[in-house]
Design a protein around this motif. Structure first.
Motif, short mmCIF file in Angstrom:
data_model
loop_
_atom_site.label_atom_id
_atom_site.label_comp_id
_atom_site.label_asym_id
_atom_site.label_seq_id
_atom_site.Cartn_x
_atom_site.Cartn_y
_atom_site.Cartn_z
N ARG A 178 -25.98 20.99 -48.29
CA ARG A 178 -25.05 20.11 -47.58
C ARG A 178 -23.63 20.39 -48.06
NH1 ARG A 178 -25.69 16.12 -44.11
NH2 ARG A 178 -24.16 14.43 -43.95
N ASP A 182 -22.04 18.60 -43.66
CA ASP A 182 -22.88 19.36 -42.74
C ASP A 182 -24.09 19.94 -43.46
OD1 ASP A 182 -21.10 18.93 -40.64
OD2 ASP A 182 -19.94 20.73 -41.13
N ASN A 183 -25.26 19.89 -42.81
CA ASN A 183 -26.45 20.53 -43.35
C ASN A 183 -26.46 22.00 -42.93
OD1 ASN A 183 -27.45 18.21 -44.57
ND2 ASN A 183 -28.62 17.60 -42.76
N HIS A 213 -24.05 31.48 -42.69
CA HIS A 213 -23.12 30.46 -43.16
C HIS A 213 -22.19 31.04 -44.22
CE1 HIS A 213 -25.34 27.44 -40.98
NE2 HIS A 213 -26.45 27.67 -41.65
N ARG A 216 -18.54 29.58 -44.63
CA ARG A 216 -18.48 28.24 -45.22
C ARG A 216 -18.74 28.30 -46.73
NH1 ARG A 216 -19.57 23.94 -41.73
NH2 ARG A 216 -19.15 22.62 -43.54
#
Length: 233
Positions: A178, A182-183, A213, A216
């Motif tokens: 997380r 956001d997961n 991802h 991020r």
């Protein structure tokens, strides 16, 4: 693969946090963290590192198969060392003696940062071999989940501490972290187990598609390191 075009006198700095991996003659490797307290030059040109005895360890023990690792401007550094007990004015310590020059690790393609956050690992257990002579077989759960705490993370994978039996090395898992509310869910694979000195089990996982991802996680890692460096000043 390791890159060895590193000056032979490269070592962590005083008060720098370093990682130790102890490999006993029997049992799993033990992952530890400690801090460098002093650097003592030796007559042969080498340097003995004086470190705090890690929590939970016997300050009087000797260890002969140990890997020291730390972060350096060139990247992540690693060096085989032996340890022996010592005493200084500030108490009992471990004395680390390098057995070969430090090496810069190249197998880690991604920069890591120490970040504490929850991670959920979910996987399908391997089916037990059926026994045709037994009519009643215990049903295998469709999925198994364990919750862990991330120790460090990069866009390519993470190390987590768990308190229950982790999935075997090689298991395909779904990892959920997380970040900023956001997961982030992605496929991953278990690549290593280590045992921490506090009794926890370390589970290293590699993401199947680091680009999923990657932006991020890379941003999270860099922002964490920038904050850490500002605090140190």
């Amino acid at each position: 693969m390791q890159h060895r075009d590193v000056p032979p006198d490269v070592h962590p700095g005083v008060l720098q946090t370093v990682a130790l991996t102890l490999r006993p003659t029997a049992g799993e490797p033990v992952a530890l963290e400690t801090r460098v307290l002093d650097l003592e030059p030796q007559s042969d040109g080498s340097t003995t590192l004086v470190v705090a005895c890690p929590n939970g360890m016997d300050p009087h023990e000797h260890h002969f198969d140990v890997t020291l690792s730390w972060t350096y401007p060139l990247g992540r550094m690693e060096c085989p060392v032996s340890t022996r007990p010592g005493r200084r004015a500030y108490g009992e310590v471990w004395l680390l003696r390098p057995s070969s020059p430090a090496a810069r690790l190249q197998q880690r393609a991604y920069f890591r940062a120490r970040i504490s956050m929850p991670v959920l690992l979910r996987w399908t257990p391997a089916a037990e071999d059926a026994d045709d002579t037994v009519d009643e077989q215990p049903e295998q759960p469709e999925h198994v989940e364990i919750l862990g705490v991330v120790v460090d993370v990069s866009e390519g994978g993470l190390m987590a501490s768990v308190r229950t039996e982790p999935p075997p090395v090689g298991t395909s898992v779904e990892a959920t972290t997380r970040v900023d509310g956001d997961n982030l869910v992605q496929a991953a694979r278990i690549v290593r187990h280590v045992r921490f000195a506090n009794g926890g089990i370390g589970v290293a996982i590699a993401f199947v598609d680091p680009s999923l991802h990657g932006d991020r996680l890379r941003r999270l890692v860099f922002e964490t390191e920038r904050r850490r460096r500002r605090v140190r000043r």
